[in-house]
Scaffold this motif. Structure first.
Motif, PDB file in Angstrom:
ATOM      1  N   PRO A  75      15.609   6.361  14.179  1.00 16.95           N
ATOM      2  CA  PRO A  75      15.879   5.134  14.944  1.00 16.95           C
ATOM      3  C   PRO A  75      14.941   3.985  14.614  1.00 16.95           C
ATOM      4  O   PRO A  75      15.370   2.832  14.541  1.00 16.95           O
ATOM      5  CB  PRO A  75      15.740   5.597  16.401  1.00 16.95           C
ATOM      6  N   ARG A  76      13.671   4.262  14.393  1.00 15.26           N
ATOM      7  CA  ARG A  76      12.727   3.187  14.082  1.00 15.26           C
ATOM      8  C   ARG A  76      13.131   2.461  12.797  1.00 15.26           C
ATOM      9  O   ARG A  76      13.000   1.244  12.687  1.00 15.26           O
ATOM     10  CB  ARG A  76      11.302   3.739  13.922  1.00 15.26           C
TER      11      ARG A  76
ATOM     12  N   PHE B 237      15.619   7.215  25.052  1.00 19.38           N
ATOM     13  CA  PHE B 237      14.567   7.989  24.386  1.00 19.38           C
ATOM     14  C   PHE B 237      13.568   8.468  25.434  1.00 19.38           C
ATOM     15  O   PHE B 237      12.919   7.648  26.100  1.00 19.38           O
ATOM     16  CB  PHE B 237      13.847   7.133  23.338  1.00 19.38           C
TER      17      PHE B 237
ATOM     18  N   LEU C 104      11.296   1.922  20.693  1.00 19.61           N
ATOM     19  CA  LEU C 104      12.633   1.781  21.261  1.00 19.61           C
ATOM     20  C   LEU C 104      12.692   2.582  22.558  1.00 19.61           C
ATOM     21  O   LEU C 104      12.196   3.721  22.610  1.00 19.61           O
ATOM     22  CB  LEU C 104      13.690   2.318  20.284  1.00 19.61           C
TER      23      LEU C 104
ATOM     24  N   GLY D  25      19.422  -1.613  19.764  1.00 17.01           N
ATOM     25  CA  GLY D  25      18.219  -0.917  20.190  1.00 17.01           C
ATOM     26  C   GLY D  25      17.393  -1.799  21.099  1.00 17.01           C
ATOM     27  O   GLY D  25      17.155  -2.972  20.781  1.00 17.01           O
TER      28      GLY D  25
ATOM     29  N   ASP E 177      11.927   7.652  19.431  1.00 17.44           N
ATOM     30  CA  ASP E 177      12.442   6.848  18.318  1.00 17.44           C
ATOM     31  C   ASP E 177      11.846   7.255  16.973  1.00 17.44           C
ATOM     32  O   ASP E 177      12.327   6.852  15.926  1.00 17.44           O
ATOM     33  CB  ASP E 177      12.207   5.346  18.571  1.00 17.44           C
TER      34      ASP E 177
END
Lengths: 327, 140
Positions: free
Chosen positions: A282-283, A324, A295, A249, A220
């Motif tokens: 993504p974070r 992930f 995530l 997520g 992530d």
């Protein structure tokens, strides 16, 4: 000179020359006549492969035999593949050894074998750019006479992992003198879609995908590229002029975060021809500010600006899933 | 003959006085100075150029005497303030960051491009197989 001006004589000369060229070309050939392998294995099992190779020479040559295999990187197979062969010019099983990365391939303009194979042979139609060529030399050199036809039966033991994979395996045979310097100097063979029935999301190298994620193995905290190719299958967003990402997520805390507003942050960039792309952290996208929470996976759809038209896996209503993890 | 001896003596003197000791001292390599605010001008992920695809524009890393701070973080070798140091102040090959009990080290290059000093760092913020290379440039 009068004879050479005759059309008939000229035709004969052309035919003789053409025949000579063909004889030279054919007599240098290396081919993989057939490949014997199962259509699938279970995750973690070894794929037993047999290559039936034919080598035709027009002049004597002493070289090592080179065998290369195209596999998904996720198998990390380079140190684990076992390669050997029997042949009409040797007695008993002959061992082969991995060619170390960085070893220049013959007539390869300084490229090593994996790069040379990738440039010259390609990816065999595998659509996810996460494959590698692994090359082996015979431990010994072999002297072949001129105008001979020899055969070799190559045995490969290719290990897999528990990952769920569909991949087109590829094979190349060549020698340590000529490399891939001419199409007659090597033989290549690509199989149909080979299945490893493992666990987790299917990593499908064979079929065009509506959605793909790059790099295929990410965490992530990577920058992740999400691609949407609206043209590969019938779907409700084929003609949409704007595409948005709608995702959920899932975290290591066990909760989930939904980000599904159609806005500039969720808007994909058009690449033309129905292809769209978005690069996310993504974070940040899923608003994870706590360092100890990560995530684990995302589920996502593509939507139009209203959010009412959604496209998921296979064009349907099931979300795409990306887990992930690293190799 | 006297005229010849006179000319020869003059030339000999000229040659003798024209010799000067050569200065062979090597100029000292300056200590690499990175104090100030740096921004990302180029970003590669596994060789793919992401510079215009991802918004790096607000990211800043500010180096001061042994300390650094980060504004508007993006995936980077570190995301929290802390201390930094080169492995060698004159010929640095690596830069180390320490934040709390965590530390991270990145290979660096320090090229001058177009008359401007750049700092190239490479690292893996997520999977080790994903290599990022950022080119940082000091703000005026």
């Amino acid at each position: 000179m009068k004879y050479f001006k005759s059309t008939k004589i000229q035709n004969y000369l052309v035919r003789i020359l053409a025949t000579m060229i063909v004889v030279i070309i054919i007599s240098c050939s290396m081919t993989i006549d057939s490949v014997v392998q199962p259509p699938s294995v279970n995750g973690g099992e070894i794929i037993p492969v047999t290559l039936n190779v034919k080598i035709e020479t027009n002049e004597g040559q002493t070289s090592k035999l080179m065998i290369a295999v195209l596999v998904p990187k996720i198998w990390k197979a380079s140190q684990k593949i076992k390669a050997s062969f029997t042949s009409s010019v040797s007695s008993g099983p002959q061992q082969m050894t991995l060619i170390p990365a960085g070893t220049a391939a013959p007539k390869g303009n300084g490229l090593d074998w994996p790069a040379y194979l990738a440039n010259k042979i390609g990816n065999g139609g595998n659509l996810i750019n996460d494959w590698e060529w692994i090359a082996f030399y015979s431990n010994a050199d072999y002297a072949l006479g001129g105008n001979k036809t020899e055969t070799a039966t190559v045995s490969l033991q290719i290990p897999t992992t528990d990952d769920n994979v569909a991949f087109k395996l590829g094979y190349v045979v060549a020698n340590s003198t000529d490399g891939l310097s001419g199409t007659d100097r090597y033989g290549s063979y690509f199989t149909g879609c080979f299945r490893v029935n493992g666990s987790g999301d299917l990593i499908d190298f064979c079929n065009p995908q509506l959605a793909t994620v790059e790099p295929r193995t990410s965490q992530d905290n990577d920058i992740v590229t999400i691609n949407f190719d609206a043209g590969v299958a019938t779907n409700k967003l084929e003609t949409s002029s704007a595409i948005y990402l709608c995702g959920k997520g899932f975290t290591t805390r066990g909760d989930s975060v939904v980000v599904c507003a159609a806005n500039q942050q969720s808007k994909l960039t058009s690449l033309g021809a129905g292809r769209w792309r978005m690069d996310i952290w993504p974070r940040q996208f899923f608003m994870q500010t706590n360092d100890t929470t990560h995530l684990t996976r995302i589920e996502y759809y593509f939507t139009d600006i209203t959010g009412n038209v959604k496209v998921g896996y296979g064009g349907g209503n099931t979300p795409f899933v990306f887990t992930f993890k690293c190799q | 003959m006297k005229k010849f001896i006179g000319i020869a003596s003059f030339l000999l003197l000229l040659v003798g006085f024209s010799c000067k000791k050569e200065n062979t001292a090597t100029p000292a390599e300056p200590v690499k100075e990175i104090t100030g605010s740096w921004r990302i001008i180029k970003a590669l992920r596994n060789g793919t150029d992401l510079t215009t695809r991802f918004d790096f524009s607000a990211f800043r890393i500010k180096f001061s005497d042994g300390n650094y701070t980060i504004e508007n973080p993006v995936p980077f070798i570190v995301n929290k303030p802390g201390t930094w140091k080169f492995d060698d102040p004159v010929y640095p090959f690596n830069i180390s960051f320490r934040t709390g009990s965590d530390s991270a080290t990145s290979a660096i290059q320090y090229p001058v491009v177009g008359g401007v000093r750049n700092l190239v760092v490479s690292f893996s913020p997520g999977c080790q197989s994903n290599i990022y290379e950022y080119t940082l440039q000091k703000e005026n």
